[in-house]
Design a protein around this motif. Structure first.
Motif, PDB file in Angstrom:
ATOM      1  N   SER A  30       0.861  -1.317  -0.102  1.00 41.48           N
ATOM      2  CA  SER A  30      -0.087  -0.134   0.113  1.00 41.48           C
ATOM      3  C   SER A  30       0.824   1.182  -0.185  1.00 41.48           C
ATOM      4  O   SER A  30       2.056   1.411   0.772  1.00 41.48           O
ATOM      5  CB  SER A  30      -1.042  -0.099   1.336  1.00 41.48           C
ATOM      6  OG  SER A  30      -0.259  -0.167   2.133  1.00 41.48           O
ATOM      7  N   THR A  31       0.387   2.333  -0.699  1.00 40.35           N
ATOM      8  CA  THR A  31       0.954   3.473  -0.810  1.00 40.35           C
ATOM      9  C   THR A  31      -0.002   4.622  -0.328  1.00 40.35           C
ATOM     10  O   THR A  31       0.646   5.889  -0.193  1.00 40.35           O
ATOM     11  CB  THR A  31       1.963   3.743  -2.231  1.00 40.35           C
ATOM     12  OG1 THR A  31       0.553   3.765  -3.092  1.00 40.35           O
ATOM     13  CG2 THR A  31       2.478   2.734  -2.572  1.00 40.35           C
ATOM     14  N   ARG A  32      -1.150   4.484  -0.377  1.00 42.15           N
ATOM     15  CA  ARG A  32      -2.110   5.514  -0.171  1.00 42.15           C
ATOM     16  C   ARG A  32      -3.086   5.015   0.843  1.00 42.15           C
ATOM     17  O   ARG A  32      -3.320   3.776   1.142  1.00 42.15           O
ATOM     18  CB  ARG A  32      -2.814   5.785  -1.503  1.00 42.15           C
ATOM     19  CG  ARG A  32      -2.087   6.314  -2.585  1.00 42.15           C
ATOM     20  CD  ARG A  32      -1.685   8.160  -2.328  1.00 42.15           C
ATOM     21  NE  ARG A  32      -1.230   8.665  -3.439  1.00 42.15           N
ATOM     22  CZ  ARG A  32       0.104   8.712  -3.669  1.00 42.15           C
ATOM     23  NH1 ARG A  32       0.826   7.622  -2.944  1.00 42.15           N
ATOM     24  NH2 ARG A  32       0.704   9.298  -4.648  1.00 42.15           N
ATOM     25  N   ILE A  33      -3.814   5.932   1.372  1.00 42.95           N
ATOM     26  CA  ILE A  33      -5.049   5.398   2.323  1.00 42.95           C
ATOM     27  C   ILE A  33      -6.183   6.560   1.977  1.00 42.95           C
ATOM     28  O   ILE A  33      -5.870   7.705   1.776  1.00 42.95           O
ATOM     29  CB  ILE A  33      -4.489   5.696   3.601  1.00 42.95           C
ATOM     30  CG1 ILE A  33      -5.562   5.117   4.655  1.00 42.95           C
ATOM     31  CG2 ILE A  33      -3.991   7.149   4.274  1.00 42.95           C
ATOM     32  CD1 ILE A  33      -5.346   5.157   5.982  1.00 42.95           C
ATOM     33  N   CYS A  34      -7.309   5.995   2.003  1.00 45.31           N
ATOM     34  CA  CYS A  34      -8.424   6.677   1.788  1.00 45.31           C
ATOM     35  C   CYS A  34      -9.061   7.052   3.054  1.00 45.31           C
ATOM     36  O   CYS A  34      -9.290   6.242   3.710  1.00 45.31           O
ATOM     37  CB  CYS A  34      -9.305   6.041   0.853  1.00 45.31           C
ATOM     38  SG  CYS A  34     -11.156   6.784   0.834  1.00 45.31           S
ATOM     39  N   GLN A  35      -8.845   8.518   3.164  1.00 40.89           N
ATOM     40  CA  GLN A  35      -9.468   9.062   4.610  1.00 40.89           C
ATOM     41  C   GLN A  35     -11.042   8.646   4.766  1.00 40.89           C
ATOM     42  O   GLN A  35     -11.456   8.841   5.921  1.00 40.89           O
ATOM     43  CB  GLN A  35      -9.161  10.327   4.706  1.00 40.89           C
ATOM     44  CG  GLN A  35      -7.614  10.783   4.813  1.00 40.89           C
ATOM     45  CD  GLN A  35      -7.420  12.131   5.272  1.00 40.89           C
ATOM     46  OE1 GLN A  35      -7.915  13.003   4.807  1.00 40.89           O
ATOM     47  NE2 GLN A  35      -6.352  12.414   6.098  1.00 40.89           N
ATOM     48  N   ASP A  36     -11.814   8.502   3.680  1.00 40.62           N
ATOM     49  CA  ASP A  36     -13.344   8.308   3.807  1.00 40.62           C
ATOM     50  C   ASP A  36     -13.641   6.828   3.827  1.00 40.62           C
ATOM     51  O   ASP A  36     -14.473   6.612   4.680  1.00 40.62           O
ATOM     52  CB  ASP A  36     -13.819   8.827   2.227  1.00 40.62           C
ATOM     53  CG  ASP A  36     -13.688  10.560   2.418  1.00 40.62           C
ATOM     54  OD1 ASP A  36     -14.522  11.200   2.740  1.00 40.62           O
ATOM     55  OD2 ASP A  36     -12.547  10.684   1.506  1.00 40.62           O
ATOM     56  N   CYS A  37     -12.714   6.066   3.542  1.00 38.29           N
ATOM     57  CA  CYS A  37     -13.135   4.478   3.322  1.00 38.29           C
ATOM     58  C   CYS A  37     -12.086   3.999   4.553  1.00 38.29           C
ATOM     59  O   CYS A  37     -12.563   2.648   4.952  1.00 38.29           O
ATOM     60  CB  CYS A  37     -12.759   3.940   2.231  1.00 38.29           C
ATOM     61  SG  CYS A  37     -13.609   4.434   0.744  1.00 38.29           S
ATOM     62  N   SER A  38     -11.109   4.433   5.021  1.00 37.46           N
ATOM     63  CA  SER A  38     -10.173   3.921   6.018  1.00 37.46           C
ATOM     64  C   SER A  38      -9.416   2.719   5.216  1.00 37.46           C
ATOM     65  O   SER A  38      -9.330   1.614   5.836  1.00 37.46           O
ATOM     66  CB  SER A  38     -10.813   3.564   7.154  1.00 37.46           C
ATOM     67  OG  SER A  38     -11.433   4.682   7.778  1.00 37.46           O
ATOM     68  N   VAL A  39      -9.353   2.862   3.976  1.00 34.40           N
ATOM     69  CA  VAL A  39      -8.588   1.487   3.197  1.00 34.40           C
ATOM     70  C   VAL A  39      -7.340   1.956   2.684  1.00 34.40           C
ATOM     71  O   VAL A  39      -7.166   2.987   2.300  1.00 34.40           O
ATOM     72  CB  VAL A  39      -9.630   1.049   1.954  1.00 34.40           C
ATOM     73  CG1 VAL A  39      -9.122   0.237   1.152  1.00 34.40           C
ATOM     74  CG2 VAL A  39     -10.914   0.922   2.415  1.00 34.40           C
ATOM     75  N   PHE A  40      -6.319   0.954   2.924  1.00 35.08           N
ATOM     76  CA  PHE A  40      -5.061   1.120   2.227  1.00 35.08           C
ATOM     77  C   PHE A  40      -4.953   0.584   0.717  1.00 35.08           C
ATOM     78  O   PHE A  40      -5.336  -0.467   0.557  1.00 35.08           O
ATOM     79  CB  PHE A  40      -4.011   0.299   3.163  1.00 35.08           C
ATOM     80  CG  PHE A  40      -3.937   0.860   4.562  1.00 35.08           C
ATOM     81  CD1 PHE A  40      -2.384   1.916   4.583  1.00 35.08           C
ATOM     82  CD2 PHE A  40      -4.602   0.777   5.512  1.00 35.08           C
ATOM     83  CE1 PHE A  40      -2.269   2.313   5.683  1.00 35.08           C
ATOM     84  CE2 PHE A  40      -4.110   1.505   6.680  1.00 35.08           C
ATOM     85  CZ  PHE A  40      -3.134   2.348   6.645  1.00 35.08           C
ATOM     86  N   LEU A  41      -4.615   1.407   0.175  1.00 37.81           N
ATOM     87  CA  LEU A  41      -4.507   1.000  -1.433  1.00 37.81           C
ATOM     88  C   LEU A  41      -2.924   1.140  -2.013  1.00 37.81           C
ATOM     89  O   LEU A  41      -2.311   1.764  -1.723  1.00 37.81           O
ATOM     90  CB  LEU A  41      -5.321   2.061  -2.544  1.00 37.81           C
ATOM     91  CG  LEU A  41      -6.872   1.788  -1.705  1.00 37.81           C
ATOM     92  CD1 LEU A  41      -7.443   3.227  -2.421  1.00 37.81           C
ATOM     93  CD2 LEU A  41      -7.628   0.703  -2.038  1.00 37.81           C
ATOM     94  N   CYS A  42      -2.661   0.272  -3.085  1.00 36.84           N
ATOM     95  CA  CYS A  42      -1.382   0.503  -3.831  1.00 36.84           C
ATOM     96  C   CYS A  42      -1.681   1.888  -4.796  1.00 36.84           C
ATOM     97  O   CYS A  42      -2.903   2.189  -5.160  1.00 36.84           O
ATOM     98  CB  CYS A  42      -1.190  -0.890  -4.576  1.00 36.84           C
ATOM     99  SG  CYS A  42      -2.258  -1.335  -5.806  1.00 36.84           S
ATOM    100  N   GLN A  43      -0.683   2.062  -5.566  1.00 42.77           N
ATOM    101  CA  GLN A  43      -0.520   3.240  -6.697  1.00 42.77           C
ATOM    102  C   GLN A  43      -1.956   2.976  -7.496  1.00 42.77           C
ATOM    103  O   GLN A  43      -2.540   3.469  -7.932  1.00 42.77           O
ATOM    104  CB  GLN A  43       0.612   3.409  -7.219  1.00 42.77           C
ATOM    105  CG  GLN A  43       0.755   4.508  -8.174  1.00 42.77           C
ATOM    106  CD  GLN A  43       0.571   5.721  -7.481  1.00 42.77           C
ATOM    107  OE1 GLN A  43       1.015   6.015  -6.306  1.00 42.77           O
ATOM    108  NE2 GLN A  43      -0.016   6.746  -8.050  1.00 42.77           N
ATOM    109  N   GLU A  44      -1.629   1.569  -7.941  1.00 42.77           N
ATOM    110  CA  GLU A  44      -2.598   1.132  -9.319  1.00 42.77           C
ATOM    111  C   GLU A  44      -4.259   1.415  -8.802  1.00 42.77           C
ATOM    112  O   GLU A  44      -5.082   1.881  -9.299  1.00 42.77           O
ATOM    113  CB  GLU A  44      -2.135  -0.262  -9.761  1.00 42.77           C
ATOM    114  CG  GLU A  44      -3.103  -0.378 -10.803  1.00 42.77           C
ATOM    115  CD  GLU A  44      -2.891  -1.962 -11.507  1.00 42.77           C
ATOM    116  OE1 GLU A  44      -3.560  -2.586 -12.317  1.00 42.77           O
ATOM    117  OE2 GLU A  44      -1.738  -2.296 -10.886  1.00 42.77           O
ATOM    118  N   CYS A  45      -4.511   0.751  -7.741  1.00 46.25           N
ATOM    119  CA  CYS A  45      -5.857   0.499  -7.028  1.00 46.25           C
ATOM    120  C   CYS A  45      -6.210   1.990  -6.590  1.00 46.25           C
ATOM    121  O   CYS A  45      -7.470   2.366  -6.736  1.00 46.25           O
ATOM    122  CB  CYS A  45      -5.819  -0.502  -5.930  1.00 46.25           C
ATOM    123  SG  CYS A  45      -5.728  -2.123  -6.525  1.00 46.25           S
TER     124      CYS A  45
END
Length: 298
Positions: A30-45
């Motif tokens: 993971s490189t990002r986190i969505c503050q609204d969903c509280s989900v960790f995501l990679c660059q592509e996702c």
């Protein structure tokens, strides 16, 4: 992320991002986190996430940008704000049981603390805060007494040292009258004085160590409790109430002012008699003693 447990989980994951997989593809780091969903995501996702209609306006934050704020201070801050119930980990302790002297959650009141005397921490804290602060009064009084005792001991040490100098002067004045024939006796007398003085100072030092220890204990107790009252949470202070009050009670019960008074006196004196025979007087010219001695006339 408004839930305590979500925030705590995020903090733990951000500390070691290389160990956190993308929660969407479950393949990449993971490189990002969505503050609204509280989900960790990679660059592509993360790029795909922003293209979906349902999450197009969500805010994505780079993990590297928030790592700097994740430290022990952050976790301590969370702990101060929320104390999780050990028996119901998903609940926050907001109640203090006076019967058991412990923090509990609302679920605890149903069975584990049924019939006990309890109330909200925010309502209970002011009462016990005053009780704890009031209990420090004897500590403050004892500390003042100990400080005066230390000053008295320092003064007595100086008096003993000054009296040693004065007695040495008396010795010198009398011995110098006998010139070289009395030099040996002079050394013997000074040896007596040094031995007696060292005994007094050693005894005084041992007593001072005990008084300093008491001073340290009282000061440490005062500092610990006052610092806790300033920096601790209401729940932490309530939890420490019982042991702190018992410790203070034990210290005040053992406090004995009479042990603070100096056990030694600055009373070294030179005692001598009229000596008709100078040769015999070399070994009998005087003695260094402790206290005031009245010699009988011959």
């Amino acid at each position: 992320m408004h839930n305590l447990f979500e925030i705590r989980d995020v903090f733990e994951k951000v500390k070691e991002p290389q160990q956190t997989q993308c929660e969407n593809c479950e393949k990449n780091h993971s490189t990002r986190i969505c503050q609204d969903c509280s989900v960790f995501l990679c660059q592509e996702c993360a790029e795909i996430h922003q293209k979906w209609k349902s999450s197009r306006n969500h805010k994505l934050v780079a993990i590297i940008d928030i790592q700097a704020s994740v430290d022990e201070a952050s976790m301590v801050s969370l702990k101060r704000e929320f104390s999780c119930c050990p028996k119901h980990p998903k609940n926050v302790c907001k109640i203090y049981c006076e019967t058991c002297s412990e923090l509990i959650c609302s679920d605890c009141t149903i069975r584990l603390h049924q019939g006990h005397q309890y109330d909200l921490i925010s309502d209970t804290f002011p009462k016990y805060k005053q009780e704890i602060l009031a209990s420090l009064q004897p500590v403050k009084r004892h500390l003042a007494v100990v400080k005066k005792a230390l000053q008295a001991l320092d003064k007595r040490e100086k008096e003993i040292s000054d009296q040693k100098v004065a007695t040495e002067t008396d010795i010198d004045e009398q011995i110098n009258q006998l010139q070289d024939s009395l030099e040996k006796r002079r050394a013997e007398l000074k040896g007596q004085l040094d031995k007696l003085t060292q005994h007094k100072l050693k005894s005084l030092a041992a007593q001072r160590d005990q008084v300093k220890l008491l001073h340290t204990q009282l000061a440490s107790c005062l500092e610990y409790v006052e610092d806790s009252m300033k920096t601790g949470t209401q729940g932490e202070i309530l939890e420490m109430k019982a042991p702190v009050l018992k410790h203070i009670q034990d210290m005040t019960a053992k406090f004995k002012p009479d042990t603070l008074v100096s056990e030694e006196e600055a009373d070294m004196l030179l005692i001598s008699d009229d000596i008709p025979d100078l040769n015999r007087a070399c070994c009998e010219v005087a003695d260094v003693v402790e206290g005031h001695v009245v010699c009988d006339d011959k």
